[in-house]
Scaffold this motif. Structure first.
Motif, PDB file in Angstrom:
ATOM      1  N   ALA A  15      -9.760 -23.246  49.492  1.00 40.71           N
ATOM      2  CA  ALA A  15      -9.388 -21.797  49.737  1.00 40.71           C
ATOM      3  C   ALA A  15      -8.070 -21.671  49.312  1.00 40.71           C
ATOM      4  O   ALA A  15      -8.220 -20.324  49.195  1.00 40.71           O
ATOM      5  CB  ALA A  15      -9.101 -21.984  51.895  1.00 40.71           C
ATOM      6  N   LEU A  16      -7.717 -22.874  48.938  1.00 39.46           N
ATOM      7  CA  LEU A  16      -5.756 -22.061  48.579  1.00 39.46           C
ATOM      8  C   LEU A  16      -6.641 -22.011  47.257  1.00 39.46           C
ATOM      9  O   LEU A  16      -5.801 -21.390  46.634  1.00 39.46           O
ATOM     10  CB  LEU A  16      -5.268 -23.883  48.665  1.00 39.46           C
ATOM     11  N   LEU A  17      -6.847 -23.114  46.523  1.00 33.51           N
ATOM     12  CA  LEU A  17      -7.782 -22.407  44.506  1.00 33.51           C
ATOM     13  C   LEU A  17      -7.761 -21.320  44.816  1.00 33.51           C
ATOM     14  O   LEU A  17      -7.782 -20.441  43.672  1.00 33.51           O
ATOM     15  CB  LEU A  17      -8.373 -23.578  44.521  1.00 33.51           C
ATOM     16  N   LEU A  18      -8.908 -20.533  45.502  1.00 31.67           N
ATOM     17  CA  LEU A  18      -9.716 -19.443  45.310  1.00 31.67           C
ATOM     18  C   LEU A  18      -8.487 -18.378  45.324  1.00 31.67           C
ATOM     19  O   LEU A  18      -8.905 -17.236  45.388  1.00 31.67           O
ATOM     20  CB  LEU A  18     -10.725 -19.034  46.035  1.00 31.67           C
ATOM     21  N   ILE A 174     -13.606 -32.892  40.982  1.00 30.88           N
ATOM     22  CA  ILE A 174     -12.983 -32.241  40.972  1.00 30.88           C
ATOM     23  C   ILE A 174     -11.771 -33.135  39.851  1.00 30.88           C
ATOM     24  O   ILE A 174     -11.119 -34.438  39.782  1.00 30.88           O
ATOM     25  CB  ILE A 174     -11.947 -31.467  41.786  1.00 30.88           C
ATOM     26  N   ALA A 175     -11.068 -32.632  38.364  1.00 33.00           N
ATOM     27  CA  ALA A 175     -10.152 -33.341  37.920  1.00 33.00           C
ATOM     28  C   ALA A 175      -9.310 -32.587  37.804  1.00 33.00           C
ATOM     29  O   ALA A 175      -8.836 -31.362  37.066  1.00 33.00           O
ATOM     30  CB  ALA A 175     -10.419 -33.096  36.296  1.00 33.00           C
ATOM     31  N   TYR A 176      -7.713 -33.232  38.304  1.00 34.97           N
ATOM     32  CA  TYR A 176      -6.717 -32.371  38.119  1.00 34.97           C
ATOM     33  C   TYR A 176      -5.952 -32.326  37.368  1.00 34.97           C
ATOM     34  O   TYR A 176      -5.727 -33.407  36.362  1.00 34.97           O
ATOM     35  CB  TYR A 176      -5.333 -33.318  39.236  1.00 34.97           C
ATOM     36  N   LEU A 177      -4.302 -31.777  37.140  1.00 37.70           N
ATOM     37  CA  LEU A 177      -3.978 -32.082  36.105  1.00 37.70           C
ATOM     38  C   LEU A 177      -3.159 -32.062  36.239  1.00 37.70           C
ATOM     39  O   LEU A 177      -2.775 -31.267  37.073  1.00 37.70           O
ATOM     40  CB  LEU A 177      -4.099 -31.047  34.644  1.00 37.70           C
ATOM     41  N   MET A 187      -7.404 -27.397  37.652  1.00 39.54           N
ATOM     42  CA  MET A 187      -8.378 -28.049  37.808  1.00 39.54           C
ATOM     43  C   MET A 187      -8.583 -27.984  36.460  1.00 39.54           C
ATOM     44  O   MET A 187      -8.671 -26.750  35.834  1.00 39.54           O
ATOM     45  CB  MET A 187      -8.948 -27.611  38.346  1.00 39.54           C
ATOM     46  N   LEU A 188      -8.723 -28.708  35.667  1.00 38.04           N
ATOM     47  CA  LEU A 188      -9.601 -29.024  34.287  1.00 38.04           C
ATOM     48  C   LEU A 188     -11.202 -28.966  34.898  1.00 38.04           C
ATOM     49  O   LEU A 188     -11.532 -29.131  35.382  1.00 38.04           O
ATOM     50  CB  LEU A 188      -9.420 -30.521  33.977  1.00 38.04           C
ATOM     51  N   PRO A 189     -11.851 -27.441  34.166  1.00 36.78           N
ATOM     52  CA  PRO A 189     -12.684 -26.992  33.945  1.00 36.78           C
ATOM     53  C   PRO A 189     -13.888 -27.845  33.179  1.00 36.78           C
ATOM     54  O   PRO A 189     -15.021 -27.169  32.483  1.00 36.78           O
ATOM     55  CB  PRO A 189     -12.571 -25.859  33.680  1.00 36.78           C
ATOM     56  N   VAL A 190     -14.248 -29.373  33.546  1.00 32.45           N
ATOM     57  CA  VAL A 190     -15.598 -29.436  33.512  1.00 32.45           C
ATOM     58  C   VAL A 190     -16.591 -29.678  33.030  1.00 32.45           C
ATOM     59  O   VAL A 190     -17.446 -30.202  32.529  1.00 32.45           O
ATOM     60  CB  VAL A 190     -15.412 -31.651  33.866  1.00 32.45           C
ATOM     61  N   ASP A 191     -17.215 -28.833  34.460  1.00 34.44           N
ATOM     62  CA  ASP A 191     -18.529 -27.863  34.246  1.00 34.44           C
ATOM     63  C   ASP A 191     -18.699 -27.053  33.378  1.00 34.44           C
ATOM     64  O   ASP A 191     -19.599 -26.701  33.024  1.00 34.44           O
ATOM     65  CB  ASP A 191     -18.199 -27.645  35.802  1.00 34.44           C
ATOM     66  N   GLY A 193     -17.549 -27.316  29.991  1.00 35.86           N
ATOM     67  CA  GLY A 193     -17.498 -28.060  28.783  1.00 35.86           C
ATOM     68  C   GLY A 193     -16.142 -28.433  28.224  1.00 35.86           C
ATOM     69  O   GLY A 193     -15.129 -28.176  28.961  1.00 35.86           O
ATOM     70  N   ALA A 194     -16.736 -29.186  26.768  1.00 39.97           N
ATOM     71  CA  ALA A 194     -14.873 -30.001  27.041  1.00 39.97           C
ATOM     72  C   ALA A 194     -14.012 -28.545  25.633  1.00 39.97           C
ATOM     73  O   ALA A 194     -12.812 -29.558  25.995  1.00 39.97           O
ATOM     74  CB  ALA A 194     -16.016 -30.507  25.284  1.00 39.97           C
ATOM     75  N   ASP A 195     -14.622 -27.656  25.563  1.00 41.26           N
ATOM     76  CA  ASP A 195     -13.761 -26.081  24.658  1.00 41.26           C
ATOM     77  C   ASP A 195     -12.897 -26.224  25.469  1.00 41.26           C
ATOM     78  O   ASP A 195     -11.486 -26.042  25.729  1.00 41.26           O
ATOM     79  CB  ASP A 195     -14.179 -25.775  24.113  1.00 41.26           C
ATOM     80  N   ALA A 196     -13.369 -25.277  27.035  1.00 40.74           N
ATOM     81  CA  ALA A 196     -12.758 -25.174  28.036  1.00 40.74           C
ATOM     82  C   ALA A 196     -11.697 -26.702  28.793  1.00 40.74           C
ATOM     83  O   ALA A 196     -10.791 -25.824  29.360  1.00 40.74           O
ATOM     84  CB  ALA A 196     -14.027 -25.299  29.249  1.00 40.74           C
ATOM     85  N   VAL A 197     -11.695 -27.475  28.519  1.00 47.27           N
ATOM     86  CA  VAL A 197     -11.413 -28.360  29.128  1.00 47.27           C
ATOM     87  C   VAL A 197      -9.842 -29.009  28.321  1.00 47.27           C
ATOM     88  O   VAL A 197      -8.967 -28.284  28.827  1.00 47.27           O
ATOM     89  CB  VAL A 197     -11.858 -30.285  29.347  1.00 47.27           C
ATOM     90  N   ALA A 198     -10.261 -28.502  26.816  1.00 47.61           N
ATOM     91  CA  ALA A 198      -8.916 -29.038  25.595  1.00 47.61           C
ATOM     92  C   ALA A 198      -8.440 -26.900  25.743  1.00 47.61           C
ATOM     93  O   ALA A 198      -7.118 -27.224  25.710  1.00 47.61           O
ATOM     94  CB  ALA A 198      -9.835 -28.827  24.497  1.00 47.61           C
ATOM     95  N   ALA A 199      -9.336 -25.986  26.117  1.00 47.98           N
ATOM     96  CA  ALA A 199      -8.381 -25.119  26.222  1.00 47.98           C
ATOM     97  C   ALA A 199      -7.239 -24.873  27.546  1.00 47.98           C
ATOM     98  O   ALA A 199      -6.241 -24.612  27.264  1.00 47.98           O
ATOM     99  CB  ALA A 199      -8.952 -23.393  26.392  1.00 47.98           C
ATOM    100  N   GLU A 200      -7.427 -26.005  28.391  1.00 54.46           N
ATOM    101  CA  GLU A 200      -7.176 -25.423  29.687  1.00 54.46           C
ATOM    102  C   GLU A 200      -5.441 -26.835  29.017  1.00 54.46           C
ATOM    103  O   GLU A 200      -4.349 -26.441  29.909  1.00 54.46           O
ATOM    104  CB  GLU A 200      -8.160 -25.994  30.927  1.00 54.46           C
TER     105      GLU A 200
END
Length: 206
Positions: A15-18, A174-177, A187-191, A193-200
């Motif tokens: 809920a906090l994240l949304l 959930i992958a927390y940074l 949160m790192l968007p592993v769902d 893909g890799a490019d989105a993780v790198a961007a975050e």
């Protein structure tokens, strides 16, 4: 922590994240510049002290990583699909970020924490994480130690029914940074893909 309490904590974090997304939808302006953005998880009650053990059975605490950004993911090595897929995308994204900014990547420590200590011995966890990256640290511990760590990070998990093929674990993905002080950033968007993780990572690791 019992299952009901853990589920409640996990739903509270969701809920906090949304909430920021809801507020953004009501605004009239566009996205702020990257330098003006606030971390999505800023102020969230995520993270806290724990004591676990590494692949060499040596004690590791949350303070062992003080001064470094930390990526934290809870899963288990016997996971048939979700955990291997998430780790693959996470570490591919991290590798891409490292290629583009080795200095900043050196400040980041990826961490995998098992939620299945019954089967995930130090050796098993060490071999499993090494298959994804030499930079990825795997941690395990006693069931009580793992429970403390999972509670600190609002990570939900539950053991499934025993069968002839063993059992599965139900768990959050959930992958927390975390920042160098151990506070949550995003949160790192592993769902995605890799490019989105790198961007975050590129957005929040300074």
């Amino acid at each position: 922590m019992n299952r009901r309490a853990m589920i409640h904590r996990f739903l509270s974090v969701c809920a906090l994240l949304l909430a920021p997304l809801t507020l953004a939808a009501c605004g009239s302006g566009g996205q702020p510049a990257a330098s003006e953005q606030r971390p999505p998880l800023e102020g969230a009650a995520i993270g806290g002290p724990f004591t676990l053990i590494d692949k060499d059975s040596k004690p590791v605490t949350w303070d062992s990583f003080k001064g470094k950004y930390r990526i934290v993911y809870f899963g288990y090595t016997f996971c048939p699909d979700a955990c291997p897929l998430d780790m693959q995308q996470l570490m591919k994204g991290f590798a891409a970020f490292e290629r583009g900014s080795a200095d900043r990547a050196a400040k980041v420590q990826p961490i995998f924490i098992t939620i299945d200590p019954e089967r995930d011995t130090p050796q098993v966890v060490g071999q499993w994480t090494a298959a994804f990256s030499p930079r990825l640290i795997g941690l395990t511990g006693t069931p009580a130690q793992v429970a403390v760590a999972a509670k600190a990070f609002a990570a939900y998990y539950s053991k499934g029914k025993e069968s002839s093929g063993g059992y599965l674990m139900d768990h959050s993905r959930i992958a927390y940074l975390m920042d160098p002080d151990g506070k949550p950033l995003a949160m790192l968007p592993v769902d995605k893909g890799a490019d989105a993780v790198a961007a975050e990572l590129n957005t929040w690791v300074k």
